[in-house]
Design an enzyme around this catalytic site. Structure first.
Site, PDB file in Angstrom:
ATOM      1  N   THR A 114       0.319   0.596   6.449  1.00 29.10           N
ATOM      2  CA  THR A 114       0.445  -0.389   5.370  1.00 29.10           C
ATOM      3  C   THR A 114       0.524  -1.770   6.016  1.00 29.10           C
ATOM      4  OG1 THR A 114       2.864  -0.183   5.368  1.00 29.10           O
ATOM      5  CG2 THR A 114       1.658   1.191   3.813  1.00 29.10           C
ATOM      6  N   GLY A 115       0.267  -2.790   5.233  1.00 29.12           N
ATOM      7  CA  GLY A 115       0.340  -4.151   5.768  1.00 29.12           C
ATOM      8  C   GLY A 115      -1.044  -4.736   5.948  1.00 29.12           C
ATOM      9  N   GLY A 133      -4.411  -5.315   6.580  1.00 22.33           N
ATOM     10  CA  GLY A 133      -5.483  -4.383   6.910  1.00 22.33           C
ATOM     11  C   GLY A 133      -6.448  -4.881   7.963  1.00 22.33           C
ATOM     12  N   THR A 153       0.891  -1.157   0.000  1.00 20.78           N
ATOM     13  CA  THR A 153       0.000   0.000   0.000  1.00 20.78           C
ATOM     14  C   THR A 153       0.924   1.201   0.000  1.00 20.78           C
ATOM     15  OG1 THR A 153      -1.617  -1.163   1.375  1.00 20.78           O
ATOM     16  CG2 THR A 153      -1.691   1.224   1.477  1.00 20.78           C
ATOM     17  N   ARG A 203     -13.554  -7.956  -0.905  1.00 16.04           N
ATOM     18  CA  ARG A 203     -12.829  -7.730   0.362  1.00 16.04           C
ATOM     19  C   ARG A 203     -12.309  -6.284   0.403  1.00 16.04           C
ATOM     20  NH1 ARG A 203      -7.342  -5.922   1.690  1.00 16.04           N
ATOM     21  NH2 ARG A 203      -6.799  -6.804   3.707  1.00 16.04           N
ATOM     22  N   VAL A 204     -12.550  -5.633   1.507  1.00 16.03           N
ATOM     23  CA  VAL A 204     -12.057  -4.268   1.691  1.00 16.03           C
ATOM     24  C   VAL A 204     -11.097  -4.277   2.863  1.00 16.03           C
ATOM     25  CG1 VAL A 204     -12.707  -1.930   2.332  1.00 16.03           C
ATOM     26  CG2 VAL A 204     -14.120  -3.200   0.713  1.00 16.03           C
ATOM     27  N   GLY A 205      -9.936  -3.660   2.672  1.00 15.64           N
ATOM     28  CA  GLY A 205      -8.948  -3.602   3.739  1.00 15.64           C
ATOM     29  C   GLY A 205      -9.088  -2.343   4.573  1.00 15.64           C
ATOM     30  N   ASP A 206      -7.998  -1.951   5.206  1.00 13.91           N
ATOM     31  CA  ASP A 206      -8.015  -0.790   6.098  1.00 13.91           C
ATOM     32  C   ASP A 206      -7.855   0.528   5.351  1.00 13.91           C
ATOM     33  OD1 ASP A 206      -5.398  -1.623   5.428  1.00 13.91           O
ATOM     34  OD2 ASP A 206      -4.563  -0.455   7.081  1.00 13.91           O
TER      35      ASP A 206
HETATM   36  N1  GLY Z   1      -3.259  -2.383   4.043  1.00 13.59           N
HETATM   37  C1  GLY Z   1      -3.815  -2.760   2.838  1.00 13.59           C
HETATM   38  C2  GLY Z   1      -4.828  -3.826   2.916  1.00 13.59           C
HETATM   39  O1  GLY Z   1      -4.809  -4.641   3.817  1.00 13.59           O
HETATM   40  O2  GLY Z   1      -5.663  -3.888   2.043  1.00 13.59           O
END
Ligand code: GLY
Length: 369
Positions: free
Chosen positions: A268-269, A271, A217, A245-248
Site C-alpha cells: 500500500t502507499g 504506487g 489501498t 493514471r495506474v498505480g502499483d
Molecule cells: N498503492 C496504490 C496506488 O498508488 O495507486
C-alpha cells in the site's frame, strides 16, 4: 482455446499444481502451514472475514476476495472501491489484482469505472479469459458482460473533498478560478463559507486529503493449512490523479505477488515508487533466497530509498508499506516511515488474523520522521 481455463478446469488444475508443488517445493521450512490472513491496517474486518471463509473450507482466493469486498463496498473507506476519492475530473477509477497460488494464475483490472468490487472483476479476468489485465473502458465493458451493472461510485464526502481540492489549486501568481479568494479570514473559515452544509469534521478531513492526496489501498494475503496461498490488492489509487493514471495495485509483481512454494507479498502507499522496484516480486524472491519476511520487506524499502539517493528530505513526501507472508506462516509488515506524510502521527500498523479475532500489529519501520 488451449490456454483458457474454465472455472471448473481451473479448480482441477489448482489441485494438481498444489500436489506438484508439495512434492517439489524449493524451500524446506521447519513449521508446517496454518490458516493465517494478513492485511493492510484497514483490513481488520476483511482479514476476519477471510479467515472465517477459509475455515469453511473455501479456496484461499475466494476467501481474501470475500474479505476485501467489505472494504470495497464501504462508502466510508475513501481509498478503495465505492466511496474512493476520484481522479482530477471527479471520476472514481479503480485498480485491483488477484493471484491464486494453487493454479499460479492471476488477473487484474486498471482504471475501471462504475463497478464497486474490482477485485471480483480481476478474478473473472483470471478465470474466464486467457488474458491477465484489462484496462479502462475495456475492463468496464467486460464487467457489464459478466453481469455487473454500472453504478455511481462517487459518494458525497468524496465529492466535497474533490471540490475542496479544486478550490485549493492556485496558479504561479496565487490566483484561483474559484470565488472567496480575496475574502478575509483563515482558510478554514473561507472553506466553511463555501460549503455551508458540510459539517466541520468532514471539511477538516477534506482539507487534509486535498493537501495530502492519499494512496490508501487494501492488500490481503492468506495461507491455509494445506499450504495454499492467495492474495488480492484493490484501490481507488492516488486521489486527484490524472485520468488514466495506474498505480502499483493492479501490476502483478508490484502491488501483489504470490508463489506458494515461497510466500506472498503486497503493498500500500505510493504506487509509483513500488513499481520502480517491483516490490512484491522482490520480496518473494528475497524470501526464496532465505530472508525472513521482515528482512525481505526492509530490503524492498531500502531499494525505494536508494532511488531517492537515501535522501530523507526528498523521501519525506512518500509513504509506502509492504506486507509479507511466508509459506510457513511467518509474516511481517514494514513501512518506510514511522508516521505518515500528513504528519498526523498515525503509526503504521497492519492486520493479522491467525485465531478468532483480528488484531493490529505495528509495522517495522525503516526511518523515523
Ligand atoms: N498503492 C496504490 C496506488 O498508488 O495507486
Amino acid at each position: 482455446m488451449e490456454n483458457k481455463l474454465s472455472r471448473r478446469n481451473w479448480m482441477k488444475s489448482s489441485a494438481a499444481l498444489t500436489a506438484a508443488a508439495a512434492a517439489t517445493g524449493p524451500m524446506a521450512l521447519a513449521q508446517s502451514p496454518k490458516n493465517i490472513v494478513i492485511s493492510s491496517a484497514n483490513g481488520l474486518q476483511a482479514s476476519k472475514k477471510a479467515m472465517e471463509t477459509l475455515r469453511s473450507g473455501t479456496d484461499t482466493l475466494d476467501a481474501v476476495i470475500a474479505g476485501v469486498n467489505i472494504v470495497e463496498l464501504d462508502p466510508n473507506d475513501h481509498s478503495v472501491g465505492y466511496g474512493g476519492l476520484p481522479n482530477e475530473e471527479g471520476v472514481v477509477e479503480l485498480d485491483a489484482s488477484v493471484m491464486h497460488g494453487p493454479s499460479r494464475r492471476c488477473g487484474s483490472v486498471a482504471g475501471i469505472t462504475g463497478c464497486k468490487t474490482p477485485s471480483k472483476i480481476a478474478q473473472l479476468v483470471m478465470t474466464e479469459t486467457d488474458h491477465i489485465m484489462l484496462v479502462g473502458g475495456g475492463a468496464a465493458k467486460f464487467a457489464r458482460e459478466m453481469g455487473f451493472k454500472e453504478e455511481d461510485l462517487l459518494v458525497e464526502d468524496s465529492r466535497v473533498a474533490w471540490l475542496v481540492w479544486k478550490r485549493s489549486m492556485r496558479d504561479r501568481a496565487g490566483h484561483t478560478n474559484w470565488s472567496g479568494e480575496l475574502e478575509a479570514g483563515p482558510k478554514t473559515a473561507r472553506m466553511q463559507e463555501a460549503f455551508p452544509n458540510v459539517d466541520k469534521k468532514t471539511l477538516a478531513w477534506a482539507m487534509d486529503v486535498a493537501v495530502h492526496p492519499p494512496t490508501g489501498t487494501i492488500n490481503c494475503l492468506a495461507l491455509n493449512s494445506k499450504g495454499e496461498m492467495s492474495g488480492v490488492t484493490t484501490t481507488s489509487g492516488m486521489a486527484w490523479k490524472i485520468a488514466g493514471r495506474v498505480g502499483d495495485s493492479p501490476i502483478i509483481g508490484a502491488g501483489l505477488y504470490v508463489d506458494q512454494d515461497v510466500g506472498a507479498a503486497g503493498s500500500t502507499g505510493r504506487g509509483e515508487e513500488n513499481i520502480r522496484i517491483a516490490g512484491a516480486h522482490t520480496i518473494v524472491e528475497n524470501m526464496r533466497h532465505g530472508m525472513t519476511p521482515k528482512e525481505a520487506g526492509l530490503d524492498a524499502l531500502k531499494r525505494v530509498s536508494r532511488n531517492f539517493r537515501d535522501d530523507k528530505a526528498w523521501l519525506s513526501a512518500i509513504d509506502i508499506q509492504f506486507y509479507a507472508l511466508r509459506k510457513d506462516g511467518m509474516y511481517a509488515g514494514v513501512s518506510l516511515w514511522n508516521v505518515d506524510a500528513s504528519q498526523a502521527r498515525r503509526r503504521p500498523f497492519f492486520a493479522v488474523t491467525d485465531g478468532g479475532d483480528s488484531r493490529h500489529e505495528p509495522c517495522v519501520t525503516l526511518y523515523d520522521r
